[in-house]
Design an enzyme around this catalytic site. Structure first.
Site, PDB file in Angstrom:
ATOM      1  N   HIS A  39      54.372  42.886  58.957  1.00  0.00           N
ATOM      2  CA  HIS A  39      53.558  43.304  60.096  1.00  0.00           C
ATOM      3  C   HIS A  39      52.784  42.122  60.689  1.00  0.00           C
ATOM      4  CE1 HIS A  39      54.375  47.546  59.132  1.00  0.00           C
ATOM      5  NE2 HIS A  39      54.340  47.109  57.890  1.00  0.00           N
ATOM      6  N   GLY A  67      47.841  15.851  39.116  1.00  0.00           N
ATOM      7  CA  GLY A  67      46.953  16.971  39.396  1.00  0.00           C
ATOM      8  C   GLY A  67      47.685  18.255  39.707  1.00  0.00           C
ATOM      9  N   ARG A  68      48.733  18.187  40.538  1.00  0.00           N
ATOM     10  CA  ARG A  68      49.431  19.409  40.934  1.00  0.00           C
ATOM     11  C   ARG A  68      50.332  19.954  39.832  1.00  0.00           C
ATOM     12  NH1 ARG A  68      50.704  15.022  43.677  1.00  0.00           N
ATOM     13  NH2 ARG A  68      52.821  14.189  43.766  1.00  0.00           N
ATOM     14  N   LYS A  83      39.620  14.730  36.960  1.00  0.00           N
ATOM     15  CA  LYS A  83      40.112  13.660  36.094  1.00  0.00           C
ATOM     16  C   LYS A  83      39.162  12.462  36.119  1.00  0.00           C
ATOM     17  CE  LYS A  83      44.548  12.787  35.992  1.00  0.00           C
ATOM     18  NZ  LYS A  83      45.911  12.273  36.295  1.00  0.00           N
ATOM     19  N   GLU A  95      52.867  17.846  48.884  1.00  0.00           N
ATOM     20  CA  GLU A  95      52.226  16.637  48.365  1.00  0.00           C
ATOM     21  C   GLU A  95      53.230  15.808  47.571  1.00  0.00           C
ATOM     22  OE1 GLU A  95      47.852  16.425  47.268  1.00  0.00           O
ATOM     23  OE2 GLU A  95      48.745  16.294  45.270  1.00  0.00           O
ATOM     24  N   LYS A 152      40.022  10.128  52.089  1.00  0.00           N
ATOM     25  CA  LYS A 152      38.855   9.942  51.226  1.00  0.00           C
ATOM     26  C   LYS A 152      38.110   8.651  51.577  1.00  0.00           C
ATOM     27  CE  LYS A 152      40.941  12.296  47.226  1.00  0.00           C
ATOM     28  NZ  LYS A 152      41.376  12.139  45.812  1.00  0.00           N
ATOM     29  N   GLU A 168      34.220  16.301  46.530  1.00  0.00           N
ATOM     30  CA  GLU A 168      33.975  17.740  46.638  1.00  0.00           C
ATOM     31  C   GLU A 168      33.509  18.318  45.304  1.00  0.00           C
ATOM     32  OE1 GLU A 168      37.403  16.818  49.544  1.00  0.00           O
ATOM     33  OE2 GLU A 168      36.793  16.214  47.512  1.00  0.00           O
TER      34      GLU A 168
END
Length: 538
Positions: A376, A259-260, A198, A345, A504, A204
């Site tokens: 398992h 964002g999510r 955005k 979040e 950040k 990153e």
């Protein structure tokens, strides 16, 4: 929140926790019919829970006391439900008729989806050409968080709908290993990168995009041709064009989409590229069907509301701190990871909407993997451990690729786990079985306690005819609205994430300490680790 209802729920819990879920079925042969429902192509069985009619009545009153109905309207009609950032959360408008958007914004949204469709068609038809004049064969999405987890999850879940026109890949981690491994198998002249950010400044994403650009240049692609190999999804036009991306190849984002929640927007480009725009739109339709159900169904028949209230029931009154998500569908293997961001979040908050400390527990941890592998690995803890974990099992009735009776066994495995978690095995039953096997009383006394499975563990089962774009869209929207329901009960803001920002900010101080002689403003432990890094770095 009504304190009297809260106290009534606390009192009610002390009685119902002593009951056995299995006994509730014995007392009421119609329990499944009462506590299951269908909506938007999904079926929810919530009968294997510590609930009675009284429980649901009290939870319903709790929701009413929090004015949940009007808060749902606020969400879906564009009110500023994200009060700390003074904006709405209108991701729902991206999968419906634009309810809550003004005419100008609705037009821009529709134009964006049209541009996405044209872009996908260009790639699929081989009309988008790289610097060498050859068609693009692979697309790499560079993003992180919501710009990665949602697209990765949905693209993986819809693998049976892969158009097999263009390979779709994802890079998110700043760790150079991920990008390097991906670039090793790609041809720079037939690879296109989507930079999904955005702000176009997320460290990153920015560093991975810059490294990808340098990789293109190192392989002979000129700066003036970089635009043939990069597009962006961003609000920062200036930064994207400065990077070398043509303005007409920048897809917009909006501040009213978190964002999510952004896979419904142009952030979903990788999904559309993999499965086609028609299937992407079908996913949007499924989400819209769940929106309509969330908006119109009474709370006792409302699937997202019920999931949210059950979550509150266990979190606040049974003091559970973890929920487990187990999809019995291999293509849904990324869904638990996606829900980790969506749920933790959104509702990992410790102050109310007006900034006061919360008076109760809020969101706990989410984890899970795809069944039946989980049987398992961590199911031992579920069956014989000391903790109680509410569990959502997700399983489709039909497989896209049936092989013999394998899917039948998969479905049976799923149901057998929910049954075993409820039923368990008593000491008396095990002793009787061992005597029938001719075991000595000494062996029975010594070994039988180790074989006891307490049972009485709560589960939900979500199923559908098949995982399709439409049912996947409904499933995603179901959990989005479950999260919102929780946030209303807890009176927290589900749409900000200020805690993410701190790391950040501090990373800049640590990076400065690593790259300069002076240690910078960092603590002794971090300073020691920085010195170790400097000493051993090659």
């Amino acid at each position: 929140m009504d304190k009297e209802i809260w106290q009534a729920l606390e009192k009610h819990q002390t009685g119902i926790a002593a009951l056995r879920i299995e006994k509730l079925f014995e007392d009421d042969p119609e329990r499944f019919e009462k506590y299951s429902l269908e909506a938007a192509g999904l079926m929810l069985d919530y009968s294997k829970n510590f609930i009675t009619e009284e429980t649901l009545e009290l939870l319903n009153h709790l929701a009413e006391s929090c004015d949940l109905a009007s808060r749902i309207e606020d969400l879906l009609t564009g009110k500023k439900v994200n009060n700390t950032e003074d904006r709405p959360a209108l991701h729902t408008a991206l999968r419906g008729d634009g309810d809550g958007l003004d005419a100008a914004t609705r037009k821009i949204v529709n134009e964006t989806f049209s541009r996405m469709g044209n872009f996908v068609s260009q790639l699929h038809n081989g009309d988008w050409l790289g610097a060498s004049g050859n068609p693009i064969t692979d697309v790499v999405n560079i993003g992180i968080g919501g710009s990665d987890l949602g697209p990765v999850m949905a693209s993986t879940a819809l693998t049976p709908y892969d158009q097999k026109k263009v390979g779709v890949h994802f890079v998110s981690n700043i760790d150079p290993e991920q990008l390097s491994e991906q670039l090793e198998v790609l041809d720079p002249y037939t690879t296109l990168f989507i930079v999904s950010s955005k702000s176009f400044s997320t460290i990153e994403t920015r560093m991975n995009a810059e490294s990808a650009r340098e990789w293109c240049k190192a392989n002979g692609i000129k700066q003036e041709d970089i635009g043939k190999h990069f597009v962006a999804v961003s609000t920062n036009i200036k930064a994207a064009t400065g990077f070398g991306i043509a303005e007409e190849n920048i897809f917009p984002m909006w501040d009213w989409v978190g964002g999510r929640y952004s896979l419904w927007s142009a952030i979903g480009l990788p999904i559309a590229i993999k499965v086609g725009m028609d299937n992407f739109n079908a996913m949007r339709r499924g989400g819209h069907l769940m929106d309509q159900h969330f908006r119109s169904a009474p709370f006792r028949e409302n699937m997202p509301v019920l999931l949210g209230l059950l979550s509150v029931w266990y979190t606040n009154f049974f003091k559970t701190e973890t929920q487990i998500i187990i999809p019995y569908d291999y293509n849904l293997n990324k869904f638990p990871s996606y829900l980790q961001q969506l749920e933790m979040e959104s509702n990992g908050k410790s102050v109310t909407r007006d900034g006061k400390p919360v008076a109760c527990m809020t969101k706990g941890a989410i984890f899970g993997e795809a069944g039946s592998n989980t049987q398992h690995s961590f199911h031992q803890l579920l069956h014989q451990g000391t903790h109680c974990f509410p569990i959502d099992f997700i399983v489709p009735v039909n497989s896209h690729h049936p092989i013999g009776a394998q899917h039948d066994y998969l479905f049976a495995n799923c149901l057998s786990q929910t049954r075993a978690l409820m039923k368990g095995r008593s000491l008396e039953d095990i002793q009787k079985e061992m005597r029938g096997q001719g075991k000595s009383e000494e062996d029975i006394t010594r070994l039988a306690p180790h074989r006891v499975v307490p049972g009485n563990k709560p589960t939900n089962t979500l199923t559908m005819e098949k995982v399709t774009p439409e049912t996947l869209g409904a499933l995603i929207a179901l959990y989005e609205h479950k999260v919102y329901t929780e946030s209303v009960i807890w009176d927290i803001n589900a749409f900000d994430q200020w805690g993410v920002e701190l790391g950040k900010v501090l990373s800049e101080d640590v990076y400065a300490a690593m790259t300069h002689e002076t240690p910078g403003d960092i603590d002794g432990s971090t300073a020691g680790l920085v010195e170790y890094y400097k000493k051993h770095q090659k």
